[in-house]
Design an enzyme around this catalytic site. Structure first.
Site, PDB file in Angstrom:
ATOM      1  N   CYS A 113       0.816  -1.227   0.000  1.00 50.60           N
ATOM      2  CA  CYS A 113       0.000   0.000   0.000  1.00 50.60           C
ATOM      3  C   CYS A 113       0.844   1.268   0.000  1.00 50.60           C
ATOM      4  CB  CYS A 113      -0.939  -0.007   1.203  1.00 50.60           C
ATOM      5  SG  CYS A 113      -1.957  -1.477   1.244  1.00 50.60           S
ATOM      6  N   HIS A 254      -3.416   6.981   2.828  1.00 48.93           N
ATOM      7  CA  HIS A 254      -3.836   5.676   2.291  1.00 48.93           C
ATOM      8  C   HIS A 254      -5.212   5.351   2.860  1.00 48.93           C
ATOM      9  CE1 HIS A 254      -4.087   1.585   1.203  1.00 48.93           C
ATOM     10  NE2 HIS A 254      -3.789   1.095   2.393  1.00 48.93           N
ATOM     11  N   ASN A 284     -10.124  -0.352   0.162  1.00 44.65           N
ATOM     12  CA  ASN A 284      -8.669  -0.282   0.155  1.00 44.65           C
ATOM     13  C   ASN A 284      -8.166  -0.786  -1.206  1.00 44.65           C
ATOM     14  OD1 ASN A 284      -5.925  -0.702   0.527  1.00 44.65           O
ATOM     15  ND2 ASN A 284      -6.134  -1.650   2.540  1.00 44.65           N
TER      16      ASN A 284
HETATM   17  O1  UT7 Z   1      -3.702  -1.447   3.680  1.00 44.20           O
HETATM   18  C1  UT7 Z   1      -2.689  -2.025   4.428  1.00 44.20           C
HETATM   19  C2  UT7 Z   1      -2.840  -1.764   5.856  1.00 44.20           C
HETATM   20  N1  UT7 Z   1      -4.083  -2.331   6.316  1.00 44.20           N
HETATM   21  C3  UT7 Z   1      -4.587  -1.906   7.431  1.00 44.20           C
HETATM   22  O2  UT7 Z   1      -4.045  -1.002   8.016  1.00 44.20           O
HETATM   23  C4  UT7 Z   1      -5.813  -2.597   7.915  1.00 44.20           C
HETATM   24  C5  UT7 Z   1      -5.737  -2.661   9.394  1.00 44.20           C
HETATM   25  N2  UT7 Z   1      -6.813  -3.409  10.045  1.00 44.20           N
HETATM   26  C6  UT7 Z   1      -8.115  -3.027  10.054  1.00 44.20           C
HETATM   27  O3  UT7 Z   1      -8.524  -2.131   9.339  1.00 44.20           O
HETATM   28  C7  UT7 Z   1      -9.026  -3.702  11.059  1.00 44.20           C
HETATM   29  O4  UT7 Z   1      -8.231  -4.450  11.947  1.00 44.20           O
HETATM   30  C8  UT7 Z   1     -10.099  -4.623  10.424  1.00 44.20           C
HETATM   31  C9  UT7 Z   1     -11.154  -3.796   9.730  1.00 44.20           C
HETATM   32  C10 UT7 Z   1      -9.465  -5.582   9.432  1.00 44.20           C
HETATM   33  C11 UT7 Z   1     -10.797  -5.438  11.512  1.00 44.20           C
HETATM   34  O5  UT7 Z   1     -11.330  -4.582  12.503  1.00 44.20           O
HETATM   35  P1  UT7 Z   1     -11.042  -4.839  14.059  1.00 44.20           P
HETATM   36  O6  UT7 Z   1     -11.792  -3.821  14.803  1.00 44.20           O
HETATM   37  O7  UT7 Z   1      -9.552  -4.879  14.244  1.00 44.20           O
HETATM   38  O8  UT7 Z   1     -11.689  -6.238  14.284  1.00 44.20           O
HETATM   39  P2  UT7 Z   1     -11.029  -7.608  14.801  1.00 44.20           P
HETATM   40  O9  UT7 Z   1     -10.116  -8.171  13.763  1.00 44.20           O
HETATM   41  O10 UT7 Z   1     -10.459  -7.393  16.169  1.00 44.20           O
HETATM   42  O11 UT7 Z   1     -12.293  -8.540  14.912  1.00 44.20           O
HETATM   43  C12 UT7 Z   1     -13.358  -8.270  15.836  1.00 44.20           C
HETATM   44  C13 UT7 Z   1     -14.428  -9.314  15.672  1.00 44.20           C
HETATM   45  C14 UT7 Z   1     -13.893 -10.753  15.675  1.00 44.20           C
HETATM   46  O12 UT7 Z   1     -14.841 -11.552  16.314  1.00 44.20           O
HETATM   47  P3  UT7 Z   1     -14.632 -11.999  17.861  1.00 44.20           P
HETATM   48  O13 UT7 Z   1     -13.345 -12.742  17.908  1.00 44.20           O
HETATM   49  O14 UT7 Z   1     -14.596 -10.714  18.629  1.00 44.20           O
HETATM   50  O15 UT7 Z   1     -15.828 -12.829  18.128  1.00 44.20           O
HETATM   51  C15 UT7 Z   1     -13.848 -11.109  14.215  1.00 44.20           C
HETATM   52  O16 UT7 Z   1     -13.967 -12.494  13.991  1.00 44.20           O
HETATM   53  O17 UT7 Z   1     -15.058  -9.134  14.395  1.00 44.20           O
HETATM   54  C16 UT7 Z   1     -15.052 -10.389  13.684  1.00 44.20           C
HETATM   55  N3  UT7 Z   1     -14.998 -10.097  12.261  1.00 44.20           N
HETATM   56  C17 UT7 Z   1     -16.091  -9.839  11.523  1.00 44.20           C
HETATM   57  N4  UT7 Z   1     -17.386  -9.778  11.828  1.00 44.20           N
HETATM   58  C18 UT7 Z   1     -18.248  -9.475  10.845  1.00 44.20           C
HETATM   59  C19 UT7 Z   1     -13.896 -10.010  11.475  1.00 44.20           C
HETATM   60  N5  UT7 Z   1     -14.259  -9.698  10.211  1.00 44.20           N
HETATM   61  C20 UT7 Z   1     -15.615  -9.603  10.230  1.00 44.20           C
HETATM   62  C21 UT7 Z   1     -16.543  -9.287   9.233  1.00 44.20           C
HETATM   63  N6  UT7 Z   1     -17.855  -9.235   9.575  1.00 44.20           N
HETATM   64  N7  UT7 Z   1     -16.216  -9.031   7.963  1.00 44.20           N
END
Ligand code: UT7
Length: 330
Positions: A113, A254, A284
């Site tokens: 990215c 980004h 993204n």
């Molecule tokens: O471009 C390169 C750089 N990229 C980035 O900088 C991206 C960085 N990361 C992010 O933007 C975020 O971490 C995400 C959007 C990918 C995820 O958000 P988060 O607030 O960090 O969520 P998480 O990974 O901690 O997941 C929270 C919960 C989990 O469930 P439990 O374990 O709490 O029960 C996940 O399994 O959300 C669940 N989850 C979803 N639920 C519904 C993960 N993906 C989804 C989804 N829909 N698509």
């Protein structure tokens, strides 16, 4: 000789993939996606549309808007993690050929990215050293070709598209790219990775069955490093150049996640009018995200000659980069 940012162009594929459509593909919801990322929809290239085709369309616009002929371009650098072909030929070679350029230097770079800022840094050095006069830099991605649409943690994030710019020589100091910072830390290499297909895991029935050719991300861990690194990076580049955040006309980060952009904008105490946002409609698009956002600003008539832009990116590698640039286009 100085390097100036002469123009911007982009190409956005027509097909839209909405959160509602993703709800039918994986266990997710429009509400979750908007709350956690700010993304409402993303654009997806059609089957016959390659990364190079999108790069060509963005590049054509950038060359035209720079007031140049194709014969004026001396080099093409393409930043991509979803090239037409892995290994060779480079997507930049194909863009150069499809644009009908003279046989010019062309090559790809891999900085995920942050790719567009890396390409900008290289182009700036080429121009300042006198090696080339006009360098076309392209960020182009068909991420839909490496996204696993059974993995809800990644498939909701990414989209396709391309952006391009001409970095050209000038003797006007006021038009010069002020500064570009780039960095990387390979100790985080497994945070964002496409494990299969390279020398570590050559393509085999096993790598295919285990879906190793798709992008994998440790989302939450990446998020934390992203906020910290992006904030430090912009504070450093502004401090080094003694520029106050309030003097930035356009902060073009980004577009990975609205929450990351908000956190960095808040750390700099930026007004919402200073912050360029397109994540809601494009998702993204990796190396294409900054030039696509800049092109949106340009086409809405809000990016004028001489206005100061601050770019900031972070991605797989992990890599990061920032740039301070007066827009030198018309
Ligand atoms: O471009 C390169 C750089 N990229 C980035 O900088 C991206 C960085 N990361 C992010 O933007 C975020 O971490 C995400 C959007 C990918 C995820 O958000 P988060 O607030 O960090 O969520 P998480 O990974 O901690 O997941 C929270 C919960 C989990 O469930 P439990 O374990 O709490 O029960 C996940 O399994 O959300 C669940 N989850 C979803 N639920 C519904 C993960 N993906 C989804 C989804 N829909 N698509």
């Amino acid at each position: 000789m100085y390097a100036s940012f002469k123009s911007i162009g982009a190409y956005i594929p027509e097909k839209v993939l909405t959160n509602e459509e993703l709800e039918k593909m994986v266990d997710t919801s429009d509400e979750w996606i908007i709350k956690r990322t700010g993304i409402k929809e993303r654009h997806i290239a059609d089957d016959s549309e390659l990364t190079s085709d999108m790069g060509v369309k963005a590049g054509e616009l950038a060359i035209k808007r720079a007031g140049l002929q194709k014969s004026d371009i001396d080099a093409v650098i393409c930043a991509t993690i979803s090239p037409d072909h892995f290994c060779m030929p480079s997507t930049a070679n194909l863009i150069s050929h499809k644009l009908g350029l003279n046989p010019v230097t062309s090559f790809d770079i891999s900085a995920a990215c942050t790719g567009f800022i890396y390409a900008l840094n290289i182009a700036k050095s080429f121009v300042e050293s006198g090696s080339f006069k006009n360098v076309l830099i392209v960020g182009a991605e068909k991420l839909s070709s490496i996204v696993d649409y059974t993995d809800r943690t990644t498939c909701i994030l990414f989209g396709d598209g391309a952006g391009a710019a001409v970095i050209g020589a000038t003797d006007k100091k006021e038009d010069a790219v002020i500064d570009v910072h780039t960095g990387a830390d390979g100790s985080y290499s497994d945070y964002l990775i496409t494990p299969g297909g390279g020398s570590a895991e050559p393509c085999s029935l096993e790598t295919i069955e285990n879906r190793r050719h798709y992008m994998k991300m440790q989302g939450n861990a990446t998020f934390k490093v992203a906020v910290k690194t992006l904030t430090k990076d912009v504070i450093d580049i502004l401090g080094k150049n003694e520029i106050d955040p309030k003097d930035i006309k356009h902060f073009i980060p980004h577009q990975a996640n609205y929450r990351i952009i908000k956190a960095v904008g808040d750390a700099l105490k930026l007004d919402s009018e200073q912050v360029v946002l397109t994540v809601h409609k494009y998702g993204n698009t990796s190396s294409a995200s900054i030039p696509m956002a800049m092109n949106d600003l340009y086409e809405s008539g809000k990016l004028k000659n001489g206005e100061l832009m601050l770019l900031d990116a972070f991605g797989g590698g992990l890599t990061w980069g920032s740039a301070l640039i007066p827009f030198a286009g018309k």
